[in-house]
Design an enzyme around this catalytic site. Structure first.
Site, PDB file in Angstrom:
ATOM      1  N   HIS F  41      35.950  39.366  48.118  1.00 13.71           N
ATOM      2  CA  HIS F  41      37.481  39.700  48.067  1.00 13.71           C
ATOM      3  C   HIS F  41      37.624  40.926  49.037  1.00 13.71           C
ATOM      4  CE1 HIS F  41      38.605  36.582  45.177  1.00 13.71           C
ATOM      5  NE2 HIS F  41      37.710  37.296  44.356  1.00 13.71           N
ATOM      6  N   ARG F  67      28.434  42.095  47.529  1.00 15.28           N
ATOM      7  CA  ARG F  67      28.825  40.795  46.899  1.00 15.28           C
ATOM      8  C   ARG F  67      29.152  39.808  48.024  1.00 15.28           C
ATOM      9  NH1 ARG F  67      33.224  39.969  42.176  1.00 15.28           N
ATOM     10  NH2 ARG F  67      34.475  40.648  43.780  1.00 15.28           N
ATOM     11  N   GLU F 143      30.820  33.655  35.477  1.00 18.55           N
ATOM     12  CA  GLU F 143      32.320  34.028  35.469  1.00 18.55           C
ATOM     13  C   GLU F 143      33.277  32.872  35.311  1.00 18.55           C
ATOM     14  OE1 GLU F 143      33.599  35.991  39.171  1.00 18.55           O
ATOM     15  OE2 GLU F 143      32.291  35.079  40.307  1.00 18.55           O
ATOM     16  N   ASP F 169      37.804  36.017  36.071  1.00 18.93           N
ATOM     17  CA  ASP F 169      37.563  34.840  36.427  1.00 18.93           C
ATOM     18  C   ASP F 169      37.066  33.975  35.230  1.00 18.93           C
ATOM     19  OD1 ASP F 169      38.330  34.460  39.241  1.00 18.93           O
ATOM     20  OD2 ASP F 169      36.701  35.424  39.991  1.00 18.93           O
TER      21      ASP F 169
HETATM   22 MG   LIG Z   1      35.120  37.012  40.421  1.00 21.04          MG
END
Ligand SMILES: [Mg+2]
Ligand SMILES: [Mg+2]
Ligand SMILES: [Mg+2]
Ligand SMILES: [Mg+2]
Ligand SMILES: [Mg+2]
Ligand SMILES: [Mg+2]
Lengths: 251, 251, 251, 251, 251, 251
Positions: F41, F67, F143, F169
């Protein structure tokens, strides 16, 4: 696009293969309804693409689409987080591939898109996840004989929004020259057939057109709900050639 | 360009305001003789510019020019080290400014360009410094009334190679609309006058032209030794507008 | 490379792990026949890689290869569109992986590479698709015990051009230290075996060599048709260490 | 460097013309004491330079210098904010130019460097401004006959820390070939003279050396307090040439 | 800002030292009226700055300002072409410097800004040049004792729009600690004096404030017409420290 | 982290969604133990991420994690080569996916990570491959409901080091609002359950926390071995909102 034509007008989108924020602004001001930022072909990398998408004002970005080079969900997520309103996945040939696109572009329960601190969080609305899913189109590109053969099961994948036909690659897959604007033969047959099938499946249908006249005809006939019309690099090269030929002409 | 027209043909160069290596390749293949990578206007930053210059093959880069945004010698040096064959300095108004351009673009004794491990070191030849100076053009842009007034002493600066007239900015400096292709009035007078003065000073003369016809006339009349013809972003926007207008036409 | 050695000389390629257009130019001028732009290891990202590939003149780019970090077709397509003449895929262990490489690098009917407004469209020739396929090599890297075990069926995949052996990773997969230039043991056995198998399958064979002497021997023995010789970052570090040791020496 | 040699060892710095963070790390691990990130020559743009400077750990960055392409204070400030411990200004020829360097590199009252939320704010210490001024060296490069002529008044400028001699450009300014490691003639005379003058003015003295032996001699003689030794691109090209020549040799 | 406060509200702008398009969007959505993209301090290079400016929608960009690191006209022109609505020039100390800012930011006859195919050409309106001049603010930063001494003649320069006071650098120039929000002493005196002088000269007046309370008081007193309030990097570091301290607290 | 808590303190890491090297430095100086550079993200592309990782000094990088957006091994390898000490893979739902992460992050025999001239080669130690494997953590993110259901077989995959739970999530996958810090319901149940299962499998357990108090409680209860605490973009936006609200308040 998801709700069909607006005021009777089928949207026209330019293919952007040049990494330029100004081109996005200028072609928009020239009358185009949107742009397909192309990460498959050309020079537009992921960092350039997200900057281009962010440069398109939010009140003008209904057709700010991006075409990716594969189904890797990582760039798809970043493009969506940067404001892409649709993801075009090239060369879809199986229902599994179509499902992978939906998985990457739609929030649960339709897909598996992950939440993050991104542009969508700026959108108003009660239900963030529903708003995100309605704002974004999952668009599959059919451009091979194999994709056409599997169209029925591909189109039945839940969460898809549209079918975009790539005539040049489709032609090559039939052993024909790699060009668009076909008016007969297997590519033209595929245009007719896939448009009908898409409409029957509740999907919109668009295709790449090289000439305005060809696009106009398909729109008028109700075959195309929207068109890709021209590639920036090709348009520029053609007009450059015209300029230099005019200069060198003796008239 | 330093030695005048080649085989009777005046070179035509495109202005590149879009940061694209492919555009450089494609417009070259469309018939242009060269490109003016524009760091003054548009989206081309220094890192993009040097990549674009390096993308132009060495056997095709005779007119691989760069226009800088100021006389700061730092970017000029990097552009030259990356293969620029000419530096265009905008809005020159004094002989001191012209000297600063020569200082930055030419090796001693003409100027103060510094040696470095760059592309020029790949050129063959006995005298590296002399080879570098003959390979690179120092081009001043006259585009204000003040620049025109000081033209005589500016043109006398040792080490200059060419004068490039910017008609739009020159027009604005006369209180006229900012456009090119003038056929009368002070801008047109300046074209005639500065061409003569440049030739008398042993310099070549070029100018930006919006239309091929205008460029052709000035070349035929011996006024222009080369021309800038069109800006990529403008050419692209115009052809995009034509495409969309054709699509929307009812015929 | 596709047609074997040229004039009896086996090409030598440098591994480029540093994102530099000048390094490509300079090592070429130093005698290397080509370069392997490395997107798997080092600092070269996709945007840097495409700029480096475009910087290599078209008449010198026969061995302008790129090694990718995975079989994701998206970067492979952009590298090809930017002028890469070969794609090296690391750690191939199955025939399916080899087919994925061919799918991404070759136009139909051999593979599924898609058409686009890219550098190949500048190449002359009647048959664009055939020209593209003959211009580009699909090169698989065998560098694990498992890849060696499956070599026969991997090498039988239609559309492959060459096998490139990675001795350091292969050594690690046998529990040996991660180095090259083996003259005995399983890595050396693999060199002999895979060279024979590649030749039998109509493929060329190359491998990474750390020292010129080792490379020379394998070429002379007809085992290697080409070699990777040195990594820019390693070569630079070694020569830097020699310089500083010489400075600090008391002699 | 500001306090002279450490433990009797004169620091040796590499010139970095390649935009690589790994090169900075690796040459440091090879024994060099520091690096001169070169924004004047080569491919290192401002964004790359600040990333390279930040990649050098703070406990190893005593000789993390940057050479700028001009006296424009904007890039100098960003380089300092990113951790540069010294700024080398090329081709200083007047006291005014030297003052401009001090103005850009030192906080008041010595200069006019501006405060900002940058790396220096992470340094411990009571007096931020004093700490910043003691952490950063202002280094002028003398590399023209004119600079040498004005050395006395240049060296008297308050706030300077060091003089760095550029032998190749100095040679060119005397009409000699552009190379270093002179042992006679005007460049060698300048080395001796400027070293003495710098020491008399309380400044350290360094110069670029092409060979370790030359550097060792000047250090041993007390002439050089530190040296630039080699350019990464040149070192790499030389070792690449040796590798390929070894490969092609018949022995 | 040019026409004073809007609806009684003094605009508040954030200083952006982090190269992020999302930060621009998010702080705007948090209530700020605008942003000062900072090219003087921090990590924002020219390419990042122009992308950030383009990412701010045109209907929200009234206070999309950029602070440059020097008076070099080249980056100023590109920032304006990318949509900057004001240029803040740091450390102005003479009327000549103020004139240089006007020269770079305003079209003739006020200044010497050059025409180009940029975002301004998308604005509606009859008179492109007049529209450009009214859309863009030329803002000088006074932040040294010397600048304050010369304020009268600086403020009289034709074409200026606003004065922005930098309290930390001004404090340092008086030998005080480099901080803001002064309520006594020479910096506070300068705030009062320069606000009056700016207003008398027909210019708006703003200053950087560290705390909202200080800003609120100066606005309420009619001293400040707008404020810079906080630096993104500083705000983020402070809130990060609070988070970690809260985590480590034993309560 | 691999060996559990250090000196009784559970590490706290910030999520970095902004492409800034300074943010990494500043948040580290503010008390955080590490950072999760987020390529899934936000705005951090691969080139920015590797520069950020290299900017973190080697003696402070124990918790310099990245990540990724997918399991494509190409970016994982470059992140590791640039100094990432852990790779967090989002949305792991099957043991095969977990194995793919180990394959990409660990050298043989645990995985298939390939050798290269990268930062790890600068680490001291006899066994390069073993050192690399002990230096790097393979972290799976659970998640989704499906991931939780398959936790037992996922956690049994050899070579994993840690489980990181994404509460927002996970909540969405249960049809709940996408937020963290749950103290009841299926997300909270999952926190308890997965922590126990992770510990039983010899893995550490962490999760993202929005508030310090929530993180503190889970750490005190022995549930969390480390926490993600805050996202830079979110923290910055919140503190910006507080600043502007304070400014606009009438008190
Ligand atoms: Mg996530
Ligand atoms: Mg296609
Ligand atoms: Mg002009
Ligand atoms: Mg390998
Ligand atoms: Mg020099
Ligand atoms: Mg200041």
């Amino acid at each position: 696009m998801k709700s069909g034509r607006q005021a009777g007008r089928a949207p026209a989108l330019i293919h952007q293969a040049i990494p330029s924020q100004a081109v996005a602004e200028f072609v928009m001001s020239s009358g185009y309804d949107g742009t397909i930022v192309d990460l498959q072909h050309g020079e537009v990398g992921l960092d350039a693409a997200v900057a281009m998408l962010r440069a398109i004002p939010r009140d003008r970005n209904e057709y700010a689409y991006a075409r990716v080079g594969s189904l890797d969900p990582a760039p798809i997520l970043r493009l969506l987080d940067s404001g892409a309103r649709g993801i075009i996945a090239p060369t879809i040939e199986t229902a599994d591939q179509a499902r992978a696109l939906v998985e990457a572009t739609k929030y649960p329960p339709l897909g598996g898109r992950s939440l993050g601190p991104s542009r969508p969080s700026l959108y108003a609305g009660d239900d963030y996840v529903a708003a995100g899913n309605s704002a974004v189109s999952a668009i599959i590109q059919i451009e091979t004989a194999r994709g056409r053969e599997n169209a029925e099961e591909i189109f039945a994948v839940d969460g898809l929004d549209s079918v975009y036909l790539g005539p040049a690659d489709l032609a090559v897959s039939y052993g024909l020259p790699g060009r668009g604007d076909w008016t007969e033969g297997p590519v033209y047959d595929a245009v007719l057939e896939l448009s009908s099938m898409a409409h029957a499946a509740g999907l919109t249908f668009g295709l790449y057109c090289a000439s305005p006249a060809y696009a106009r005809d398909l729109i008028a006939a109700g075959i195309a709900d929207y068109v890709g019309l021209g590639i920036d690099l090709v348009l520029l090269t053609r007009t450059a050639r015209e300029a230099i030929e005019s200069l060198r002409s003796t008239s």
